[in-house]
Write a protein that holds these residues in place. Structure first.
Motif, PDB file in Angstrom:
ATOM      1  N   LYS A 259      47.062  40.522  37.659  1.00 38.05           N
ATOM      2  CA  LYS A 259      46.041  40.793  38.674  1.00 38.05           C
ATOM      3  C   LYS A 259      45.354  39.503  39.122  1.00 38.05           C
ATOM      4  O   LYS A 259      45.292  38.521  38.396  1.00 38.05           O
ATOM      5  CB  LYS A 259      44.986  41.775  38.143  1.00 38.05           C
ATOM      6  CG  LYS A 259      45.535  43.164  37.844  1.00 38.05           C
ATOM      7  CD  LYS A 259      45.995  43.855  39.101  1.00 38.05           C
ATOM      8  CE  LYS A 259      46.429  45.274  38.816  1.00 38.05           C
ATOM      9  NZ  LYS A 259      46.751  46.005  40.022  1.00 38.05           N
ATOM     10  N   VAL A 260      44.819  39.527  40.348  1.00 38.32           N
ATOM     11  CA  VAL A 260      44.210  38.353  40.976  1.00 38.32           C
ATOM     12  C   VAL A 260      42.712  38.571  41.188  1.00 38.32           C
ATOM     13  O   VAL A 260      42.284  39.668  41.544  1.00 38.32           O
ATOM     14  CB  VAL A 260      44.881  38.081  42.346  1.00 38.32           C
ATOM     15  CG1 VAL A 260      44.142  36.998  43.121  1.00 38.32           C
ATOM     16  CG2 VAL A 260      46.341  37.713  42.163  1.00 38.32           C
ATOM     17  N   SER A 261      41.946  37.502  40.972  1.00 37.41           N
ATOM     18  CA  SER A 261      40.526  37.453  41.305  1.00 37.41           C
ATOM     19  C   SER A 261      40.288  36.148  42.048  1.00 37.41           C
ATOM     20  O   SER A 261      40.866  35.119  41.700  1.00 37.41           O
ATOM     21  CB  SER A 261      39.651  37.473  40.051  1.00 37.41           C
ATOM     22  OG  SER A 261      39.879  38.639  39.300  1.00 37.41           O
TER      23      SER A 261
ATOM     24  N   TYR B  17      26.147  28.484  44.212  1.00 32.55           N
ATOM     25  CA  TYR B  17      26.151  29.915  44.545  1.00 32.55           C
ATOM     26  C   TYR B  17      27.585  30.403  44.441  1.00 32.55           C
ATOM     27  O   TYR B  17      28.484  29.892  45.113  1.00 32.55           O
ATOM     28  CB  TYR B  17      25.599  30.135  45.957  1.00 32.55           C
ATOM     29  CG  TYR B  17      24.168  29.669  46.079  1.00 32.55           C
ATOM     30  CD1 TYR B  17      23.124  30.498  45.699  1.00 32.55           C
ATOM     31  CD2 TYR B  17      23.868  28.377  46.521  1.00 32.55           C
ATOM     32  CE1 TYR B  17      21.815  30.067  45.774  1.00 32.55           C
ATOM     33  CE2 TYR B  17      22.560  27.942  46.589  1.00 32.55           C
ATOM     34  CZ  TYR B  17      21.534  28.789  46.221  1.00 32.55           C
ATOM     35  OH  TYR B  17      20.243  28.349  46.296  1.00 32.55           O
ATOM     36  N   ILE B  18      27.799  31.406  43.580  1.00 31.49           N
ATOM     37  CA  ILE B  18      29.150  31.889  43.311  1.00 31.49           C
ATOM     38  C   ILE B  18      29.211  33.388  43.564  1.00 31.49           C
ATOM     39  O   ILE B  18      28.360  34.144  43.107  1.00 31.49           O
ATOM     40  CB  ILE B  18      29.584  31.589  41.864  1.00 31.49           C
ATOM     41  CG1 ILE B  18      29.559  30.078  41.616  1.00 31.49           C
ATOM     42  CG2 ILE B  18      30.964  32.163  41.581  1.00 31.49           C
ATOM     43  CD1 ILE B  18      29.923  29.683  40.209  1.00 31.49           C
ATOM     44  N   SER B  19      30.260  33.795  44.273  1.00 31.82           N
ATOM     45  CA  SER B  19      30.484  35.224  44.472  1.00 31.82           C
ATOM     46  C   SER B  19      31.940  35.544  44.183  1.00 31.82           C
ATOM     47  O   SER B  19      32.825  34.704  44.344  1.00 31.82           O
ATOM     48  CB  SER B  19      30.127  35.652  45.903  1.00 31.82           C
ATOM     49  OG  SER B  19      30.971  35.012  46.830  1.00 31.82           O
ATOM     50  N   LEU B  20      32.155  36.742  43.726  1.00 35.09           N
ATOM     51  CA  LEU B  20      33.503  37.239  43.525  1.00 35.09           C
ATOM     52  C   LEU B  20      33.967  37.757  44.866  1.00 35.09           C
ATOM     53  O   LEU B  20      33.510  38.785  45.346  1.00 35.09           O
ATOM     54  CB  LEU B  20      33.510  38.341  42.466  1.00 35.09           C
ATOM     55  CG  LEU B  20      34.863  38.946  42.095  1.00 35.09           C
ATOM     56  CD1 LEU B  20      35.832  37.877  41.610  1.00 35.09           C
ATOM     57  CD2 LEU B  20      34.673  39.990  41.017  1.00 35.09           C
ATOM     58  N   SER B  21      34.833  36.995  45.530  1.00 34.87           N
ATOM     59  CA  SER B  21      35.232  37.283  46.905  1.00 34.87           C
ATOM     60  C   SER B  21      36.315  38.352  47.008  1.00 34.87           C
ATOM     61  O   SER B  21      36.413  39.046  48.002  1.00 34.87           O
ATOM     62  CB  SER B  21      35.753  36.019  47.581  1.00 34.87           C
ATOM     63  OG  SER B  21      34.815  35.000  47.500  1.00 34.87           O
ATOM     64  N   TYR B  22      37.157  38.425  45.976  1.00 34.43           N
ATOM     65  CA  TYR B  22      38.286  39.360  46.025  1.00 34.43           C
ATOM     66  C   TYR B  22      38.641  39.746  44.598  1.00 34.43           C
ATOM     67  O   TYR B  22      38.635  38.899  43.698  1.00 34.43           O
ATOM     68  CB  TYR B  22      39.494  38.727  46.690  1.00 34.43           C
ATOM     69  CG  TYR B  22      40.741  39.580  46.628  1.00 34.43           C
ATOM     70  CD1 TYR B  22      40.932  40.625  47.513  1.00 34.43           C
ATOM     71  CD2 TYR B  22      41.706  39.359  45.657  1.00 34.43           C
ATOM     72  CE1 TYR B  22      42.065  41.416  47.449  1.00 34.43           C
ATOM     73  CE2 TYR B  22      42.841  40.152  45.581  1.00 34.43           C
ATOM     74  CZ  TYR B  22      43.005  41.182  46.480  1.00 34.43           C
ATOM     75  OH  TYR B  22      44.125  41.973  46.409  1.00 34.43           O
TER      76      TYR B  22
END
Length: 88
Positions: free
Chosen positions: A64-66, A80-85
């Motif tokens: 799986k990909v993140s 600033y970090i966000s989980l984009s996908y």
């Protein structure tokens, strides 16, 4: 990912104002999965996750990909970090 990972972000400000550092981190689990990633801030800097102190977890299923987006603006010591996908 073939093992658990701690990723320390680069230190320092972007080169000139107004500027931004942007890093996109693509993580793909190996055929086993269950690997984790932890982001670390360099000395004197911090991390904000979607206005939270808690890092969003990467997908841990096999293959799986993140994808995380990391941004740092000039004169701001915060990444600033966000989980984009997340692959579901």
């Amino acid at each position: 990912l073939t093992d658990n990972l701690t990723l320390t972000l680069p230190s320092g400000q972007p080169e000139a104002a107004p500027a931004v550092k942007t890093i996109v981190v693509y993580l793909k689990q190996d055929g086993v999965g269950t690997r984790t990633v932890t982001f670390a801030a360099p000395a004197g800097e911090s991390i904000s996750y979607n206005n939270s102190a808690t890092q969003p977890a990467a997908q841990t299923g096999a293959s799986k990909v993140s994808i995380y987006s990391c941004m740092k603006f000039d004169a701001d010591p915060v990444w600033y970090i966000s989980l984009s996908y997340i692959d579901d």
